[in-house]
Design a protein around this motif. Sequence first.
Motif, short mmCIF file in Angstrom:
data_model
loop_
_atom_site.label_atom_id
_atom_site.label_comp_id
_atom_site.label_asym_id
_atom_site.label_seq_id
_atom_site.Cartn_x
_atom_site.Cartn_y
_atom_site.Cartn_z
N TYR A 175 -14.68 -18.18 -8.46
CA TYR A 175 -15.27 -18.59 -7.18
C TYR A 175 -15.66 -20.06 -7.20
N ARG A 176 -16.18 -20.53 -8.32
CA ARG A 176 -16.55 -21.94 -8.42
C ARG A 176 -15.32 -22.85 -8.36
N VAL A 177 -14.20 -22.36 -8.85
CA VAL A 177 -12.96 -23.12 -8.72
C VAL A 177 -12.57 -23.22 -7.25
N LEU A 178 -12.67 -22.12 -6.53
CA LEU A 178 -12.37 -22.15 -5.09
C LEU A 178 -13.27 -23.15 -4.36
N GLN A 179 -14.54 -23.16 -4.71
CA GLN A 179 -15.47 -24.12 -4.09
C GLN A 179 -15.03 -25.56 -4.35
N ARG A 180 -14.59 -25.83 -5.57
CA ARG A 180 -14.23 -27.20 -5.93
C ARG A 180 -12.87 -27.62 -5.37
N LEU A 181 -12.09 -26.66 -4.91
CA LEU A 181 -10.79 -26.97 -4.32
C LEU A 181 -10.89 -27.37 -2.85
N ILE A 182 -12.00 -27.05 -2.21
CA ILE A 182 -12.14 -27.29 -0.77
C ILE A 182 -11.85 -28.75 -0.38
N ASP A 185 -8.12 -30.25 0.48
CA ASP A 185 -7.37 -29.93 1.70
C ASP A 185 -6.06 -29.20 1.39
N CYS A 186 -6.18 -28.16 0.56
CA CYS A 186 -5.02 -27.34 0.24
C CYS A 186 -4.55 -26.59 1.49
N LYS A 187 -3.30 -26.21 1.51
CA LYS A 187 -2.77 -25.46 2.64
C LYS A 187 -3.50 -24.13 2.80
N GLU A 188 -3.74 -23.45 1.67
CA GLU A 188 -4.47 -22.18 1.69
C GLU A 188 -5.00 -21.89 0.30
N LEU A 189 -6.17 -21.23 0.25
CA LEU A 189 -6.75 -20.75 -1.00
C LEU A 189 -6.67 -19.23 -1.01
N LEU A 190 -6.13 -18.68 -2.09
CA LEU A 190 -5.96 -17.23 -2.23
C LEU A 190 -6.71 -16.74 -3.45
N TYR A 191 -7.01 -15.45 -3.46
CA TYR A 191 -7.56 -14.85 -4.67
C TYR A 191 -7.07 -13.43 -4.82
N TYR A 192 -6.92 -13.03 -6.07
CA TYR A 192 -6.58 -11.65 -6.42
C TYR A 192 -7.69 -11.12 -7.30
N TYR A 194 -10.06 -7.20 -8.30
CA TYR A 194 -10.15 -5.75 -8.11
C TYR A 194 -11.03 -5.38 -6.92
N ALA A 195 -11.89 -6.28 -6.50
CA ALA A 195 -12.78 -6.02 -5.36
C ALA A 195 -12.84 -7.27 -4.49
N PRO A 196 -12.98 -7.09 -3.19
CA PRO A 196 -13.05 -8.26 -2.31
C PRO A 196 -14.36 -9.01 -2.47
N LEU A 197 -14.33 -10.31 -2.21
CA LEU A 197 -15.56 -11.08 -2.15
C LEU A 197 -16.39 -10.61 -0.96
N PRO A 198 -17.70 -10.76 -1.02
CA PRO A 198 -18.51 -10.53 0.17
C PRO A 198 -17.99 -11.40 1.31
N GLU A 199 -18.06 -10.88 2.51
CA GLU A 199 -17.47 -11.57 3.66
C GLU A 199 -17.98 -13.01 3.78
N ALA A 200 -19.27 -13.21 3.61
CA ALA A 200 -19.84 -14.55 3.75
C ALA A 200 -19.33 -15.49 2.65
N ALA A 201 -19.16 -14.96 1.43
CA ALA A 201 -18.68 -15.78 0.32
C ALA A 201 -17.22 -16.19 0.55
N ALA A 202 -16.40 -15.26 1.00
CA ALA A 202 -14.99 -15.57 1.28
C ALA A 202 -14.87 -16.58 2.41
N LYS A 203 -15.71 -16.43 3.42
CA LYS A 203 -15.68 -17.36 4.56
C LYS A 203 -16.12 -18.76 4.13
N ALA A 204 -17.07 -18.84 3.21
CA ALA A 204 -17.59 -20.13 2.78
C ALA A 204 -16.53 -20.99 2.11
N VAL A 205 -15.56 -20.35 1.45
CA VAL A 205 -14.48 -21.10 0.79
C VAL A 205 -13.16 -20.94 1.53
#
Length: 331
Positions: A175-182, A185-192, A194-205
């Motif tokens: 998650y911290r990597v996703l934050q630092r990628l913002i 200006d990548c085309k899209e950030l993806l994650y795989y 076993y469980a989804p991020l909380p909605e607010a956390a996913a939206k934040a990145v």
Amino acid sequence: MKILAILYKGGNAATSEPRLLGTVENQLGIRKWLESQGHEYIVSDSKEGADSDFQKHLVDAEILITTPFHPGYLTADLIAKAKNLKLCVTAGVGSDHIDLNAAVKAGIQVLEVSGSTVVSVAEHVMMSILLLVRNFVPAHEMIERGDWMVSDIARNAFDLEGKVVGTIGAGRIGYRVLQRLIPFDCKELLYYDYAPLPEAAAKAVNARRVEDLKEFVSQCDVVTVNCPLHEGTLGLVSPYAGDVWNVQPAPKDHVLRTAKNVLGGGNGMVPHYSGTTLDAQARYASGTKSIIENYLSSKAQEPQNIIVGIGKYETRLTVNVQLLGSLTSMC
């Protein structure tokens, strides 16, 4: 009480830099504290074979301190011989060098200093992504050789902007990597995961979850692996950069020391140091002392640090999301 610590040898660097706390020389900074209470504190980097300090002292140690950066591999056979062992502390994050099932059966607690290395590793991931995307290592090697052929480097150098970047594992490090990628200006950030991020956390990145691993990889220009090596992650990468090896220290003839991609680059492997910056060492040395202090005074441990309690697992981190280090690949 005997306390055994298996740490890495720091040599002259540790002698001149006392902040290298995770070394044999500086002993996590806890020798005086332990000995003032009458405890025996054995510190060594000797960990291989029956004649090693690790195996000789393990048989009557009550506390074992290990580190992901120079792991003492605590197997089921060794646990069976360690009749006095009650507590294993990982000075850092990552306890896959311990047979956790055997620890559960033997009633041995396993704790680590949760969160102590995550910032350090996430920053290392960002460095690794950039050095692969920009083809940095071959460019620097060219300069060291005395050569100068811009086209040989530029043919495999790209911008990170506009690329699809994904992380396998979106826990504390991912998650911290996703934050630092913002800002890139990548085309899209993806994650795989076993469980989804909380909605607010996913939206934040602004990250999208892909539930199928093959589909996830097929969509990415860059993949960073922030989870354990397992069947689902084996063989996914070609160019790569990382610092976690299957055996540590890695043998001199280990294939990943010199492996290249078809263009003669793509290797950013380094010794396992991403989570042992001087800042991280201060955090995990302090955390190790706190864990031992709680044990000696029979105080409750901080829940996030407990991997194995007495006779049972205490965290899902042991299942499939223990963030040990990172491997980064350009797909």
